[in-house]
Design an enzyme around this catalytic site. Structure first.
Site, PDB file in Angstrom:
ATOM      1  N   ASP A  54      45.934 106.053  15.102  1.00  0.00           N
ATOM      2  CA  ASP A  54      44.926 106.574  16.018  1.00  0.00           C
ATOM      3  C   ASP A  54      44.757 108.076  15.850  1.00  0.00           C
ATOM      4  O   ASP A  54      43.703 108.629  16.133  1.00  0.00           O
ATOM      5  CB  ASP A  54      45.300 106.220  17.457  1.00  0.00           C
ATOM      6  CG  ASP A  54      45.205 104.712  17.653  1.00  0.00           C
ATOM      7  OD1 ASP A  54      46.151 104.002  17.273  1.00  0.00           O
ATOM      8  OD2 ASP A  54      44.156 104.249  18.135  1.00  0.00           O
ATOM      9  N   GLY A 113      40.475 100.264  18.632  1.00  0.00           N
ATOM     10  CA  GLY A 113      40.712 100.624  17.240  1.00  0.00           C
ATOM     11  C   GLY A 113      40.063 101.970  17.009  1.00  0.00           C
ATOM     12  O   GLY A 113      38.879 102.150  17.287  1.00  0.00           O
ATOM     13  N   ARG A 149      39.402 107.580  26.310  1.00  0.00           N
ATOM     14  CA  ARG A 149      40.739 107.316  25.775  1.00  0.00           C
ATOM     15  C   ARG A 149      41.207 108.574  25.035  1.00  0.00           C
ATOM     16  O   ARG A 149      40.494 109.096  24.178  1.00  0.00           O
ATOM     17  CB  ARG A 149      40.745 106.089  24.836  1.00  0.00           C
ATOM     18  CG  ARG A 149      40.255 104.824  25.579  1.00  0.00           C
ATOM     19  CD  ARG A 149      40.610 103.566  24.816  1.00  0.00           C
ATOM     20  NE  ARG A 149      42.051 103.350  24.824  1.00  0.00           N
ATOM     21  CZ  ARG A 149      42.673 102.467  24.031  1.00  0.00           C
ATOM     22  NH1 ARG A 149      41.983 101.759  23.172  1.00  0.00           N
ATOM     23  NH2 ARG A 149      43.975 102.325  24.111  1.00  0.00           N
TER      24      ARG A 149
END
Lengths: 348, 348
Positions: A234, A47, A86
C-alpha cells in the site's frame, strides 16, 4: 474473462462490490464523488492501485460543471474528501494529486472541456495501471523458475488494481511465459481478501489455488513446499520498508526463517520517496466490528474490546527484492528505488 | 459463576456446546460413548485436558452393563472409538488408558459395581484436572510481575479443561494473587476459540480482554505492550517441543524476535515422554469447510482447494519455560520434564 474492477462509463464510475464476492457479482454505479469516497471507505473497492484509480475518477466526477477558480476550490474540497477515506495507501493521494496537476494546467478551459480533459486523465490512469502491472509481471516472472508454488497474502490481483494485478500479475505473467504456477493464499482476516478475492480470480483463471488461514502460513513455509512469497504494497518508503495488509510482517519473518525469498510487487505509484522509512507511514485502524461480527452476525461477546490495525510494516532487511514496472530493485533500496523512480517519465 | 465445561450427572455426560458460544449457551447430554466420541470429533468440546476428561467419562458410559472378559473386549472397542476422534492431544489416550488400568484392577466386580468404580474414576479425573490447573496457575503466577499484559492464542481456559484453565488459569491465579492482568486474545482461525471462547470466559470474570486477528499479534508484540505470551498445549514431547493450536509456532517466533517471554502451561497429562520430539507428534488435518464456510454460508469460491492443519509444533528453543502442576520446567527440557513427571505420584 478478465475481471473489471473499476470502469468509467456514461459519465459514471462502475465498480464490482468486493464486499459481496464471491457469493454475488454486484455492480455499483456512482455519479458523484461522495459515492466514490464512500465506496473506498467501506471497501466496495480496495487495493492500493485500485483506490488510486477510483480517487482519480472521483475527482473527475467532482469537478464536473466547474471551471477556473471555482474548479480550483471545488478540487480542494473533493481532494480532501477522497484523501481522507483511507490513510495508508499512497496511491490515493498520488491519483488525486496527478488530477490536480492536470486541472492546474487547464484552468483556461470552459467547464465542459475541463471535464472531458479530467475524465480522459482518469481513464488514462486506469489504463496505465494495467500496463504497469503487465510490465511488472514480466520483470517478476523472470525471478521465477520453471515450476513454482507461490504464497501470497491478501489480494494484490486484478481486483486490487485496474486489472491484471501486481503480485498476482507476476503469477499471471509467469503462466503466460509457460512456467508452471500454483498459489497458496492466506485467507487474510478480517476482510478475507485471500479466500474471497484471490481465490475467486485465480480460480476463474484456472490457476491452482489452495486456501489456508493466516496462521497456517508458517507451517506451509516450514514444509518446504513454497518457492517464494509475493505480496503487494500500500506504500513503500524510500528505504524499502513495506506497508502492506496486516499479517505481511510476520509472513516475511517466517519466510526469512525458512529461507524462502520474499518479493514485493510495487507499482512506482506506491513508492513514496517523501517517506524516509516505515515509521512515518500512517497505519489505518478500522472498526472492531470487522472482528466481532461476521456478515452482521455476532461472533464475539458483545461489548468486547478490539484492536484492528489494517496494515503493518515489513522492515526492508526482510525484503528480497521489490518488483516495479521499470525493473527489479535490490538492496540497498534507498538507492535502487530512487533510481527507478527517476527513470520513470514524469506523468504528462 | 464458573463455566461448567463438562459434568457427570444422572449417569450421563453434560457438556456446554462450544460451537455455539458465545451466542447461545446450550447444554448437550450424552448417554452413550458414541455420543461422547461424536462430541469430541465435532468439537462440541475441545481443549486437550477437556477431551481427556470427556474420553474418560465416555469409557465409563461405554462399559456400563459389562463385566469380566466381556468388559475387557468392550473396553477395547470403546477405547479405539474414543482415541480415534482426534489424533494430536495426548490427553485423550492418557484418559482412556488410565480408565483401562482401573478396569484391569477391578475385573472381579459385577457389572453394577464395576460401573460405579469406573464412573468414580472419571469423576476423579475431572476433579483432579481442576486441582492441577489451580496448582499450575500458582506456579505460573509467580513468573509474572505486579502488572501484566498477556497475549494468548486459542482457548486454554476453563472451557478447554474441566475448569479454571491452563494458560488462563495462570491469568486467573495472578489476579487472585492481587496482580494486575489484561489479556490480548488472538481470535484463532478457523474455529475462533479466541474471540468466541477466551473472550467470553475472561469477560465473564471481568478480566480485561482485547480481541485481535491472528495476523495482528506481530504488530502487538512489536509495539512493546505485551509482557509475556502464555499458551496451552495439546502434546509436549520429551524434548520440550510443543504441539498446540495452529498459529502457535509463528507466535513463538515473533515473541522471540521482540524479546517477549513465551510460556507454555502444560498439565503433566499433556507431556508425552514416549514422544522424543515434535516430529513424531501426529498433526490433525480438519475439513476445509472450516475455511470455505462460515456458519453454513459460503465464503470462498465453491470447489476451491484448502489445507487446514489444526496444530503446529513450536521447537523447544523458542519456549522460555513450561509451567506444570508440579513446578516450572526450564531448558534443557529433556531433563526437567522427566524430573517433573517422575516426581508426580503415579495415578491410582
Amino acid at each position: 474473462v478478465p475481471v473489471k474492477t473499476i470502469e468509467w462509463r456514461d459519465n459514471s464510475v462502475r465498480m464490482i462490490d468486493q464486499r459481496l464476492l464471491p457469493a454475488r457479482e454486484t455492480i455499483r454505479i456512482y455519479k458523484d464523488y461522495k459515492g466514490v469516497a464512500d465506496a473506498i471507505r467501506t471497501m466496495v473497492i480496495r487495493g492500493a492501485p485500485a483506490i488510486g484509480v477510483a480517487a482519480a475518477m472521483g475527482v473527475a466526477l467532482g469537478i464536473r460543471g466547474y471551471s477556473g477558480t471555482r474548479a480550483q476550490s471545488r478540487f480542494a474540497l473533493v481532494a480532501k474528501a477522497l484523501k481522507s477515506t483511507r490513510p495508508t495507501a499512497v496511491n490515493l493521494a498520488w491519483g488525486v494529486d496527478r488530477m490536480g496537476r492536470v486541472l492546474e494546467a487547464n484552468l483556461s478551459l470552459d467547464a465542459a472541456h475541463l471535464f472531458r480533459v479530467m475524465r480522459d486523465e482518469a481513464i488514462a490512469i486506469c489504463r496505465e495501471d494495467i500496463e504497469a502491472n503487465r510490465a511488472m509481471g514480466k520483470f517478476g516472472a523472470e525471478l521465477l523458475s520453471a515450476s513454482n508454488t507461490i504464497l501470497t497474502h491478501c489480494n494484490a490481483g486484478a481486483l486490487a488494481t485496474a486489472g491484471y494485478g501486481t503480485a498476482l500479475g507476476v503469477v499471471r505473467a509467469a503462466k503466460e511465459a509457460g512456467k508452471k504456477v500454483a498459489v497458496f493464499a492466506d485467507e487474510t482476516r478480517p476482510f478475507l481478501q485471500g479466500s474471497r478475492l484471490t481465490a475467486w480470480e485465480l480460480h476463474k483463471d484456472k490457476i491452482p489455488v489452495t486456501i489456508i488461514a493466516d496462521n497456517m502460513a508458517a507451517t506451509v513455509l516450514r514444509s518446504g513446499r513454497i518457492d517464494c512469497v509475493i505480496v503487494g504494497t500500500d506504500r513503500t518508503a524510500a528505504n524499502g520498508d513495506v506497508a502492506n495488509k496486516i499479517g505481511t510482517y510476520p509472513l516475511a519473518v517466517m519466510a526469512r526463517r525458512h529461507n524462502v525469498p520474499f518479493y514485493v510487487a510495487a507499482p512506482l505509484s506506491s513508492i513514496d520517496l517523501n517517506c524516509p522509512s516505515g515509521d512515518q507511514i500512517p497505519i489505518e485502524e478500522r472498526s472492531g466490528l470487522e472482528l466481532t461480527e461476521f456478515r452482521g452476525k455476532q461472533v464475539a461477546p458483545k461489548g468486547i474490546a478490539t484492536f484492528n490495525p489494517a496494515f503493518d510494516v515489513t522492515p526492508n532487511d526482510l525484503v528480497t527484492a521489490i518488483i516495479t514496472e521499470r525493473g527489479v530493485a535490490y538492496p540497498p533500496y534507498t538507492e535502487s528505488l530512487k533510481a527507478l523512480k527517476d527513470s520513470a517519465r514524469p506523468p504528462k
